[in-house]
Design a protein around this motif. Structure first.
Motif, PDB file in Angstrom:
ATOM      1  N   LEU A  13      12.757  20.592 -59.216  1.00  0.00           N
ATOM      2  CA  LEU A  13      13.568  19.442 -59.613  1.00  0.00           C
ATOM      3  C   LEU A  13      14.956  19.885 -60.060  1.00  0.00           C
ATOM      4  N   ALA A  16      17.122  20.752 -57.085  1.00  0.00           N
ATOM      5  CA  ALA A  16      17.554  19.539 -56.379  1.00  0.00           C
ATOM      6  C   ALA A  16      18.622  18.803 -57.173  1.00  0.00           C
ATOM      7  N   CYS A  17      18.478  18.753 -58.489  1.00  0.00           N
ATOM      8  CA  CYS A  17      19.496  18.107 -59.329  1.00  0.00           C
ATOM      9  C   CYS A  17      20.821  18.855 -59.256  1.00  0.00           C
ATOM     10  N   HIS A  20      22.557  18.088 -55.981  1.00  0.00           N
ATOM     11  CA  HIS A  20      23.184  16.758 -56.006  1.00  0.00           C
ATOM     12  C   HIS A  20      24.468  16.780 -56.842  1.00  0.00           C
ATOM     13  N   GLU A  31      19.501   8.008 -63.001  1.00  0.00           N
ATOM     14  CA  GLU A  31      19.042   7.404 -61.758  1.00  0.00           C
ATOM     15  C   GLU A  31      19.501   8.143 -60.504  1.00  0.00           C
ATOM     16  N   ALA A  34      17.334  11.117 -60.184  1.00  0.00           N
ATOM     17  CA  ALA A  34      15.960  10.742 -59.833  1.00  0.00           C
ATOM     18  C   ALA A  34      15.864  10.441 -58.339  1.00  0.00           C
ATOM     19  N   THR A  35      16.845   9.715 -57.825  1.00  0.00           N
ATOM     20  CA  THR A  35      16.859   9.391 -56.398  1.00  0.00           C
ATOM     21  C   THR A  35      16.989  10.655 -55.557  1.00  0.00           C
ATOM     22  N   ALA A  36      17.863  11.561 -55.987  1.00  0.00           N
ATOM     23  CA  ALA A  36      18.097  12.792 -55.225  1.00  0.00           C
ATOM     24  C   ALA A  36      16.869  13.681 -55.196  1.00  0.00           C
ATOM     25  N   THR A  37      16.048  13.616 -56.231  1.00  0.00           N
ATOM     26  CA  THR A  37      14.873  14.482 -56.308  1.00  0.00           C
ATOM     27  C   THR A  37      13.605  13.804 -55.816  1.00  0.00           C
ATOM     28  N   GLY A  38      13.712  12.500 -55.508  1.00  0.00           N
ATOM     29  CA  GLY A  38      12.540  11.776 -55.035  1.00  0.00           C
ATOM     30  C   GLY A  38      11.511  11.529 -56.118  1.00  0.00           C
ATOM     31  N   THR A  39      11.988  11.460 -57.370  1.00  0.00           N
ATOM     32  CA  THR A  39      11.075  11.190 -58.474  1.00  0.00           C
ATOM     33  C   THR A  39      11.652  10.052 -59.316  1.00  0.00           C
ATOM     34  N   SER A  40      11.216   9.948 -60.539  1.00  0.00           N
ATOM     35  CA  SER A  40      11.684   8.867 -61.412  1.00  0.00           C
ATOM     36  C   SER A  40      12.388   9.452 -62.619  1.00  0.00           C
TER      37      SER A  40
END
Length: 216
Positions: A13, A16-17, A20, A31, A34-40
């Motif tokens: 994560l 990925a963060c 981004h 948000e 969260a979208t970039a990592t495919g999580t919440s």
């Protein structure tokens, strides 16, 4: 019973963060991350504790990538003069590879987000002194690390303010010529920086490159 920490997921994560944030800037909300990592956002908080802790971790990961990448570029190589190494590092730092880092950390210096890393301005300076001292030791002048760093940082600030790549590239070439002169004066019998070596250098557009065994 609560969930056990899952460090491998946290690392994935975080990478990925950081990807981004380098591409789009450090967000002020969870948000986009969260979208970039495919999580919440909830799962990000679970792994990192707070929004600020996540953003600090993202900054730290991006900074480490920058130090690893450009620290290696500043490393002295036996097959090229150190001024050629500096030139190659300058081209990379100011080119597509370096721009995401310049944007991210320029934003950090100039905004309220510096509270995420209160001593960043000092760290962003002193981090580079060691690699430059090691590299400049190859020409017998590790004492020039502060000067070289000041020139590079000043030209990066100029480039950020004006976008004038041609002029800042020319200024860096002039500074490199000054370092070549110092080396020639201090090591007049050295074949490390010969006229033949200089003749291999060429200018492609407004970017200077050097033909070396390592390739540039």
């Amino acid at each position: 019973m609560g969930r056990r920490p899952q460090p491998q997921i946290k690392e994935r994560l975080l990478d990925a963060c950081a990807d981004h944030a380098l591409a789009h800037g450090l967000p002020d909300r969870l948000e986009p991350l969260a979208t970039a990592t495919g999580t919440s956002a909830r799962m990000l908080i679970y792994h990192f504790g707070t929004r600020d802790a996540l953003l600090r971790a993202v900054l730290g990961r991006a900074r480490q990538r920058q130090l690893d990448t450009f620290g290696d570029l500043l490393r002295a190589r036996p097959d090229e003069p150190y001024t050629a190494t500096l030139n190659r590092a300058w081209i990379s730092i100011t080119g597509p590879d370096g721009q995401p880092y310049l944007r991210m950390f320029g934003q950090l210096r100039e905004s309220a987000e510096q509270q995420l890393w209160p001593n960043f301005r000092r760290t962003a300076t002193t981090d580079w002194l060691g690699p430059l001292e090691d590299g400049l030791r190859s020409i017998g002048r590790p004492d020039l690390a502060t000067l070289v760093l000041a020139v590079i940082r000043g030209l990066l600030m100029d480039l950020d303010a004006t976008g004038d790549t041609t002029r800042t590239d020319r200024a860096f070439r002039d500074f490199r010529a000054f370092l070549d002169f110092l080396e020639a004066v201090e090591h007049p019998s050295s074949g490390h920086r010969s006229t033949a070596g200089r003749s291999q250098e060429h200018v492609s557009g407004d970017r200077t490159s050097t033909d070396t065994a390592s390739g540039t």
